[in-house]
Design a protein around this motif. Structure first.
Motif, PDB file in Angstrom:
ATOM      1  N   ARG A   1      24.272  49.773 -39.474  1.00 22.16           N
ATOM      2  CA  ARG A   1      25.641  49.692 -39.037  1.00 22.16           C
ATOM      3  C   ARG A   1      26.254  49.023 -40.757  1.00 22.16           C
ATOM      4  NH1 ARG A   1      26.311  43.817 -39.245  1.00 22.16           N
ATOM      5  NH2 ARG A   1      24.715  42.645 -38.816  1.00 22.16           N
ATOM      6  N   ALA A   2      27.537  48.951 -40.260  1.00 22.06           N
ATOM      7  CA  ALA A   2      28.396  48.254 -41.891  1.00 22.06           C
ATOM      8  C   ALA A   2      27.766  46.589 -42.074  1.00 22.06           C
ATOM      9  CB  ALA A   2      29.672  48.346 -41.176  1.00 22.06           C
ATOM     10  N   CYS A   3      27.956  46.287 -43.070  1.00 25.22           N
ATOM     11  CA  CYS A   3      27.529  44.888 -43.212  1.00 25.22           C
ATOM     12  C   CYS A   3      28.704  44.165 -42.488  1.00 25.22           C
ATOM     13  CB  CYS A   3      27.784  44.696 -44.812  1.00 25.22           C
ATOM     14  SG  CYS A   3      26.251  45.624 -45.810  1.00 25.22           S
ATOM     15  N   ASP A   4      28.411  42.792 -42.662  1.00 22.80           N
ATOM     16  CA  ASP A   4      29.604  42.014 -41.971  1.00 22.80           C
ATOM     17  C   ASP A   4      30.790  41.851 -43.026  1.00 22.80           C
ATOM     18  OD1 ASP A   4      27.740  41.086 -40.166  1.00 22.80           O
ATOM     19  OD2 ASP A   4      26.953  39.473 -41.042  1.00 22.80           O
ATOM     20  N   ASP A   5      31.888  42.038 -42.216  1.00 23.89           N
ATOM     21  CA  ASP A   5      33.408  41.893 -42.827  1.00 23.89           C
ATOM     22  C   ASP A   5      33.678  43.159 -43.746  1.00 23.89           C
ATOM     23  OD1 ASP A   5      33.940  39.717 -41.464  1.00 23.89           O
ATOM     24  OD2 ASP A   5      33.095  38.338 -42.947  1.00 23.89           O
ATOM     25  N   GLU A   6      32.806  44.212 -43.650  1.00 22.12           N
ATOM     26  CA  GLU A   6      33.100  45.311 -44.401  1.00 22.12           C
ATOM     27  C   GLU A   6      33.155  46.578 -43.434  1.00 22.12           C
ATOM     28  OE1 GLU A   6      31.504  45.488 -48.484  1.00 22.12           O
ATOM     29  OE2 GLU A   6      30.717  43.519 -48.187  1.00 22.12           O
ATOM     30  N   ASP A   7      33.179  47.769 -44.256  1.00 27.08           N
ATOM     31  CA  ASP A   7      33.137  48.970 -43.476  1.00 27.08           C
ATOM     32  C   ASP A   7      31.857  50.008 -43.938  1.00 27.08           C
ATOM     33  OD1 ASP A   7      34.520  50.224 -45.636  1.00 27.08           O
ATOM     34  OD2 ASP A   7      36.508  50.708 -44.585  1.00 27.08           O
ATOM     35  N   LEU A   8      31.715  50.946 -43.361  1.00 29.19           N
ATOM     36  CA  LEU A   8      30.898  51.996 -44.060  1.00 29.19           C
ATOM     37  C   LEU A   8      31.013  52.613 -45.195  1.00 29.19           C
ATOM     38  CD1 LEU A   8      29.556  53.305 -40.462  1.00 29.19           C
ATOM     39  CD2 LEU A   8      28.219  51.779 -42.145  1.00 29.19           C
ATOM     40  N   SER A   9      32.212  52.521 -45.610  1.00 29.45           N
ATOM     41  CA  SER A   9      32.323  53.043 -47.098  1.00 29.45           C
ATOM     42  C   SER A   9      31.992  52.169 -48.182  1.00 29.45           C
ATOM     43  CB  SER A   9      34.031  53.440 -46.982  1.00 29.45           C
ATOM     44  OG  SER A   9      34.456  52.356 -47.029  1.00 29.45           O
ATOM     45  N   SER A  10      31.725  50.978 -48.020  1.00 27.66           N
ATOM     46  CA  SER A  10      31.372  50.144 -48.811  1.00 27.66           C
ATOM     47  C   SER A  10      29.902  49.449 -48.909  1.00 27.66           C
ATOM     48  CB  SER A  10      32.373  49.031 -49.108  1.00 27.66           C
ATOM     49  OG  SER A  10      32.476  48.110 -47.930  1.00 27.66           O
ATOM     50  N   CYS A  11      29.564  49.230 -47.776  1.00 34.32           N
ATOM     51  CA  CYS A  11      28.112  48.668 -47.501  1.00 34.32           C
ATOM     52  C   CYS A  11      27.500  48.957 -46.046  1.00 34.32           C
ATOM     53  CB  CYS A  11      28.371  47.118 -47.541  1.00 34.32           C
ATOM     54  SG  CYS A  11      26.747  46.206 -47.533  1.00 34.32           S
ATOM     55  N   VAL A  12      26.192  49.027 -46.084  1.00 36.06           N
ATOM     56  CA  VAL A  12      25.297  49.344 -44.805  1.00 36.06           C
ATOM     57  C   VAL A  12      24.159  48.416 -44.755  1.00 36.06           C
ATOM     58  CG1 VAL A  12      23.991  50.996 -46.038  1.00 36.06           C
ATOM     59  CG2 VAL A  12      24.233  51.141 -43.442  1.00 36.06           C
TER      60      VAL A  12
END
Length: 149
Positions: A99-110
């Motif tokens: 899933r996406a990292c906390d407070d981020e989206d899948l374009s920057s962190c998984v």
């Protein structure tokens, strides 16, 4: 009875000898079982860590082409990502998800998680010491316990 024929000596073991031998075997088996369980747990944990890092490498490859990471849940088709840690889901100790990292989206962190005995895998497996293993695309690694990575 002639003086040259003596009665044959009794052959076999006494009941006491058999019981003492059996008690020794049970004691040694009990001591060995705890060591065996510890080694099996460490091997399963290593399996979970390796599978988690493998999925992170796949995620990085996916990000290089698509410019975003891909989320998935255990038991799903996972769209090319392996959602279990072992050779088959039933033989796996960990269920994987992304899933996406906390407070981020899948374009920057998984964030990829490995849940012991999770959905769709060997539900009898437990890891009370380390619990859920986590790693993200920024190089952070975490677990519920200490010294698990």
């Amino acid at each position: 009875m002639s003086p040259h024929s003596l009665p044959a000596p009794a052959r076999g073991f006494t009941l006491l000898e058999i019981l003492v031998s059996l008690a020794i075997v049970i004691l040694l088996a009990g001591l060995g079982w705890n060591g065996y369980r510890h080694i099996v747990q460490k091997a399963a944990r290593a399996e979970g860590r390796a599978a988690l890092l493998h999925v992170l490498m796949q995620q990085e490859r996916h990000h290089a082409y698509q410019h975003r990471y891909k989320a998935f849940q255990p038991g799903s088709a996972a769209h090319g990502f392996k959602w279990y840690s072992g050779a088959t889901p039933q033989a796996s100790a960990y269920a994987l998800a992304a899933r996406a990292c906390d407070d981020e989206d899948l374009s920057s962190c998984v964030l990829v998680t490995a849940t012991p005995g999770g959905s769709g895998v060997n539900t009898a497996y437990e890891d009370a010491r380390c619990g859920v293993l986590q790693a993200d695309s920024r190089g952070n690694r975490r677990a519920d316990g200490k010294d698990c990575w």
